[in-house]
Structures are given as C-alpha cells and as structure tokens.
Write a protein that holds these residues in place. Structure first.
Motif, PDB file in Angstrom:
ATOM      1  N   PRO A 107       7.332  -5.818  -8.074  1.00 29.52           N
ATOM      2  CA  PRO A 107       8.550  -6.406  -7.495  1.00 29.52           C
ATOM      3  C   PRO A 107       9.104  -5.750  -6.115  1.00 29.52           C
ATOM      4  O   PRO A 107       8.960  -4.480  -5.916  1.00 29.52           O
ATOM      5  CB  PRO A 107       9.646  -6.146  -8.649  1.00 29.52           C
ATOM      6  N   THR A 108       9.035  -6.569  -5.432  1.00 30.27           N
ATOM      7  CA  THR A 108       9.537  -5.879  -3.762  1.00 30.27           C
ATOM      8  C   THR A 108      10.535  -4.894  -3.668  1.00 30.27           C
ATOM      9  O   THR A 108      10.469  -3.871  -3.092  1.00 30.27           O
ATOM     10  CB  THR A 108       9.899  -7.160  -2.691  1.00 30.27           C
ATOM     11  N   ASN A 111      11.500 -13.891 -12.339  1.00 25.95           N
ATOM     12  CA  ASN A 111      11.119 -12.399 -12.237  1.00 25.95           C
ATOM     13  C   ASN A 111       9.518 -12.168 -12.174  1.00 25.95           C
ATOM     14  O   ASN A 111       9.143 -11.071 -12.279  1.00 25.95           O
ATOM     15  CB  ASN A 111      11.741 -11.584 -13.439  1.00 25.95           C
ATOM     16  N   LEU A 139       9.176 -14.725  -3.203  1.00 21.54           N
ATOM     17  CA  LEU A 139       9.673 -14.501  -4.513  1.00 21.54           C
ATOM     18  C   LEU A 139       8.952 -15.266  -5.662  1.00 21.54           C
ATOM     19  O   LEU A 139       8.413 -16.332  -5.034  1.00 21.54           O
ATOM     20  CB  LEU A 139      11.215 -15.307  -4.691  1.00 21.54           C
ATOM     21  N   TRP A 198      13.156  -8.130  -7.685  1.00 21.54           N
ATOM     22  CA  TRP A 198      12.251  -8.641  -6.352  1.00 21.54           C
ATOM     23  C   TRP A 198      13.186  -8.801  -5.358  1.00 21.54           C
ATOM     24  O   TRP A 198      12.738  -8.816  -4.339  1.00 21.54           O
ATOM     25  CB  TRP A 198      11.728  -9.893  -6.601  1.00 21.54           C
ATOM     26  N   ASP A 199      14.482  -8.880  -5.376  1.00 16.90           N
ATOM     27  CA  ASP A 199      15.159  -8.902  -4.163  1.00 16.90           C
ATOM     28  C   ASP A 199      16.778  -8.577  -4.989  1.00 16.90           C
ATOM     29  O   ASP A 199      17.228  -9.726  -5.672  1.00 16.90           O
ATOM     30  CB  ASP A 199      15.455 -10.569  -3.572  1.00 16.90           C
ATOM     31  N   LYS A 256       1.150  -7.632  -9.109  1.00 20.99           N
ATOM     32  CA  LYS A 256       2.140  -7.551  -8.123  1.00 20.99           C
ATOM     33  C   LYS A 256       3.405  -6.582  -8.466  1.00 20.99           C
ATOM     34  O   LYS A 256       3.857  -6.655  -9.483  1.00 20.99           O
ATOM     35  CB  LYS A 256       2.776  -8.818  -7.771  1.00 20.99           C
ATOM     36  N   LEU A 288       4.087 -17.055  -5.182  1.00 22.47           N
ATOM     37  CA  LEU A 288       5.187 -16.643  -4.423  1.00 22.47           C
ATOM     38  C   LEU A 288       5.755 -17.780  -3.607  1.00 22.47           C
ATOM     39  O   LEU A 288       5.060 -18.611  -2.908  1.00 22.47           O
ATOM     40  CB  LEU A 288       5.024 -15.429  -3.468  1.00 22.47           C
TER      41      LEU A 288
END
Length: 485
Positions: free
Chosen positions: A478-479, A181, A444, A140-141, A476, A440
């Motif tokens: 992960p970014t 996660n 996150l 995600w980051d 969704k 979120l």
C-alpha cells in the motif's frame, strides 16, 4: 515480522519449526495495531488477553494450520468477555456473555482473537464513515475511505496488522472494501456459515466471510468456520470441502459469463481496463468468456434497500435502552426512555434505514414496496440461476470506481447506496462471491468480482487463485505504508 509478506502456511511453518512463538505473533500484531491506530483507526477494541491465549497454545503445542495464528473479527461478531459494539453508541459498552459460532470454531482450530475491527454502524454503510468510533482510512491513500462496512477488517489486512480477518457481507460489505484495499475477500453462499452470534442487519442477506492478502488464506479460514450449526436454522447441512487442499489454477474449459449490465455507466475507465485484462488472462488460460444479460439488475439497488431496510427495522427494534447498551438520562416514562435512547444511540444512517424499512412494512405501503421487492428478488434469483446453468462463473467489476475521498459521499445517501450496485446481486440470490485484486486505477486498487453457483465456493477460490498467481498483486505494498517494516 512483516505480516504483509507472510501467509497462514508460512507462519504455521515458522511456528512448527519454533522460529517464532504464537505469543510473539500475538504481541507483534498488537504492537503493529497500536502503532497504526492514530493513522488508520482499524480497530475498536484490541484483545489484551490474546498473548495469554497464544502462550497457552505454545504450551499445548502447534497443531492444525490455524494454531497460533492471530485473526481479527469485525465488531458485529459477538465475543465472550470482549466488548462488542457494532460501531454504535447504543452498544458502546456491551459485553457479551457468549461467543459467535464462527469465533468458537476458529478458536477450536487454534486461532487467536486479536481484537475487534471498525465498521459502519450496524454494518450499514459503504465507507466506514458511519462508525461511532470515527472513520477508518485506506492504507493506500490516507485521504480515502477503506470501503465498508467491513472497512476496518480490510484495512487491517492490507496494512499487515493481521494475515486474515472476518467480515460480514449484506450487500457487498466484504467485496467492496477488499477491492478498495487491494486484497481478497469472499462472501460464501447464504447458509454456508452460521450467523449465530452475528449482530443482525438483514437476516436473509447477511453472511460471514473472510478477508486476506492471499486466496489460500481465506480458503483455510473458511473451511475451519463453515458448516451446519444447530443454533442457526438457516445454516446448511452440506459437507464443507477442504478449500485450501483443493485449490487449482487450471481454468481450461471453465465457462465465464459477463453480464452486459455489469458494465455500468460511469464506471472508471481504468476499472474496465483492468477487468478486461483479467478476462483476457482467463481466456489465455483456456476459459471461455460469454456476454450475457441480467435484465432485472437495473432494479437491484431499489430491491435491496427496501428489503434490507425492512429487515433492519425489525432486527433493530430490540435496542430500546432497557436490557443492555446505551440508556438515555432524564426520562419521564417508558415511552420517553425508548424514544430518547434510540434517538441518541443510533446514528443518522441507521435511523434513515429504520424509517425507510418501517415505512415499507406499514399497512399502506407493504404491497407496493416490500411485497413487490420480494417478487422482483425472485425474478433476479431465477435470472442468475439460469445464467449459471450454462456457465460456471459470473464475472465483472467489484466496484465502479476505486476508493473515493473521505467525506465525498457521506452526505449524499443515494450516491453512497449506488456503490453497492455491482455487489448486491450475489446477496439477493444468496450466491458465493469474491473480489480479487485486478490492478490499479489512478494508483488505487480495483477488484474483479467472481460469482459462483450455490455452495460452489471452490470454483470461486480456484478462479481467484488463478488470477492471483497470474498478476501477483499481493507483492504490492500500500502506497501510504511504503518504507515501513
């Protein structure tokens, strides 16, 4: 194939209909892992023999729901003929000659061992930063930790490398990375799953569990690997239900307890907001939500780290450089071999816990620390069981914050240990517990923790499934992975 959008059931249908082969699934998983490794570092060892095993399954025919499904295994679960390191230098070259019961049972069900995931060394940590094989990062980051100690398994599932992975949970090591996660993770009741072949950290707390994007996938895997094992005297003889077949979204009449102590000072406001939204959703589904108290919770972290470190001190004395693993060079005598091999082979966090545990077990400190911690643990078990007499489930946040930055806490052991404050209680009491995505915070994922009665994993699965189908967080991406596949 985008595994992030698949389930075990959908893959099974594709295999049965010959839209894909097990060999193709295995190769696809290995290709994804290899493509992601420099970025995510989720695996320590990839099983290059997986396609060959999968091809044999194709030839024999697809049978049960796990037949031909690639699954990852945390690298403290021993695998015959595949390197098993516990993410430690002291076991960097260890090649087991047998497999853990959980692996044998899943392979008997047709699952394909795709490889061994990264973790905190000997499962001691909350960020996967203590691994000898470098840190896994959060999909995600990429600047943040995936949690720990099952961080590699959690990140591999979130990134779509595998549909499910096994982890171990001693004080939250499945639920915390699951929350970080944005996936589902369950630690079953102590004794529900055999620990035979799992490298021991704290024997009265360790339990093998499952991480997956979808609740139903973990239900399928847990049913296949749970049950009594003659190799493990702590494994239960209670029959194992078909958790997947018995899944239900019906929450009407379910009684939920929310300990006021779970609303910990310093909890991120968006974590609280998402957990409250989840509890409101359960109320709308017909559940009742009551505030309760667990007074002994304030001692949970101290009790856990005395008991877990004491057991670790005992379990890790077998690593001495004599029979297997890392052996120091230029030693003068047997004592020198022991000291240098352990000093060079263990990382700082493992050494810290060995020293803490050895002190707690010493003649002058045993009564003041270990014995007292065991007594408080009994008080805590009684408090939780009293709450569960009048309630079906206990709920609260899985973690106090979303995933933190890599390097932010690794040099502050006390700050790192406090990450486990909300997950430790279920391990001390031996209760089934899970984390399911709740929303979120700062972009996150955060999780809702669900704790059940002993051997009532079904109620935990059902409550998680109800929330999953309400918020559909599994949709969704992960970014850091958006735009891929």
């Amino acid at each position: 194939m985008d595994i992030k959008k698949e389930t075990i059931a959908s893959l099974h249908d594709k295999l049965v209909n010959k839209d894909v082969t097990a060999e193709e699934l295995a190769n696809d998983a290995i290709n994804k892992i290899n493509a992601n490794e420099k970025k995510l570092n989720t695996f320590i060892t990839v099983n290059d023999k997986a396609p060959e095993a999968a091809k044999k399954i194709d030839e024999d025919g697809i049978k049960g729901p796990l037949s031909g499904i690639p699954i990852a295994f945390k690298d403290n679960i021993v695998t015959n003929g595949i390197k098993t390191t516990a993410a430690s230098k002291i076991l960097y070259n260890f090649m087991p000659v047998y497999s853990a019961t959980v692996l044998e049972r899943l392979e008997a069900a047709g699952a394909v061992d795709i490889g061994k995931t990264n973790l905190d060394e000997f499962a001691m940590g909350s960020s996967t930063e203590t691994s000898y094989f470098d840190t896994t990062v959060n999909p995600w980051d990429l600047s943040r930790v995936p949690g720990g100690s099952s961080g590699g398994s959690a990140a591999a599932v979130a990134a779509g490398e595998v549909v499910a992975a096994l982890g171990t949970d001693t004080g939250g090591s499945i639920r915390q990375p699951a929350a970080f996660n944005g996936i589902f993770g369950i630690k079953p009741t102590y004794g529900r799953v055999s620990r035979w072949g799992v490298i021991a950290f704290a024997s009265s707390l360790d339990q093998v569990g499952v991480l997956s994007k979808r609740v139903e996938d973990s239900a399928t895997v847990l049913s296949a690997m749970a049950g009594h094992d003659e190799h493990d005297s702590t494994s239960s003889e209670k029959p194992v239900p078909d958790y997947r077949a018995n899944l239900s979204k019906d929450m009407s009449g379910v009684r939920i307890a929310v300990p006021k102590e779970f609303w910990h000072e310093g909890t991120h406001p968006e974590v609280l907001e998402n957990v409250n939204k989840a509890l409101d959703a359960y109320k709308k589904m017909g559940a009742t939500v009551d505030e309760v108290s667990l007074p002994s919770l304030k001692h949970a972290v101290e009790v856990y780290y005395v008991l877990a470190s004491s057991e670790a001190s005992s379990n890790l004395q077998r690593y001495d450089g004599v029979r297997y693993g890392f052996r120091a060079k230029d030693v003068k005598n047997i004592k020198d071999l022991f000291v240098k091999s352990r000093s060079e082979g263990f990382g700082d966090e493992v050494k810290r816990r060995i020293m803490l545990g050895t002190f707690a077990l010493s003649a002058g400190a045993y009564d003041a620390y270990f014995k007292k911690a065991a007594e408080v643990r009994t008080l805590f078990i009684n408090e939780m069981n009293d709450v569960l007499k009048d309630h079906d489930l206990i709920m609260g946040p899985s973690t106090t914050t979303p995933a933190f930055k890599i390097g932010e806490k690794v040099d502050d052991p006390l700050a790192m240990y406090m990450n486990d404050i909300l997950t430790i209680p279920a391990n001390l009491a031996g209760l089934p517990a899970a984390s399911v995505p709740a929303g979120l915070a700062d972009g996150l994922p955060v999780g809702l923790q669900i704790i059940g009665r002993p051997f009532d994993e079904q109620s935990v699965f059902n409550a998680a499934y109800a929330l999953q189908e309400e918020n559909k967080f599994y949709e969704k991406i992960p970014t850091a992975l958006k735009g891929e596949d």
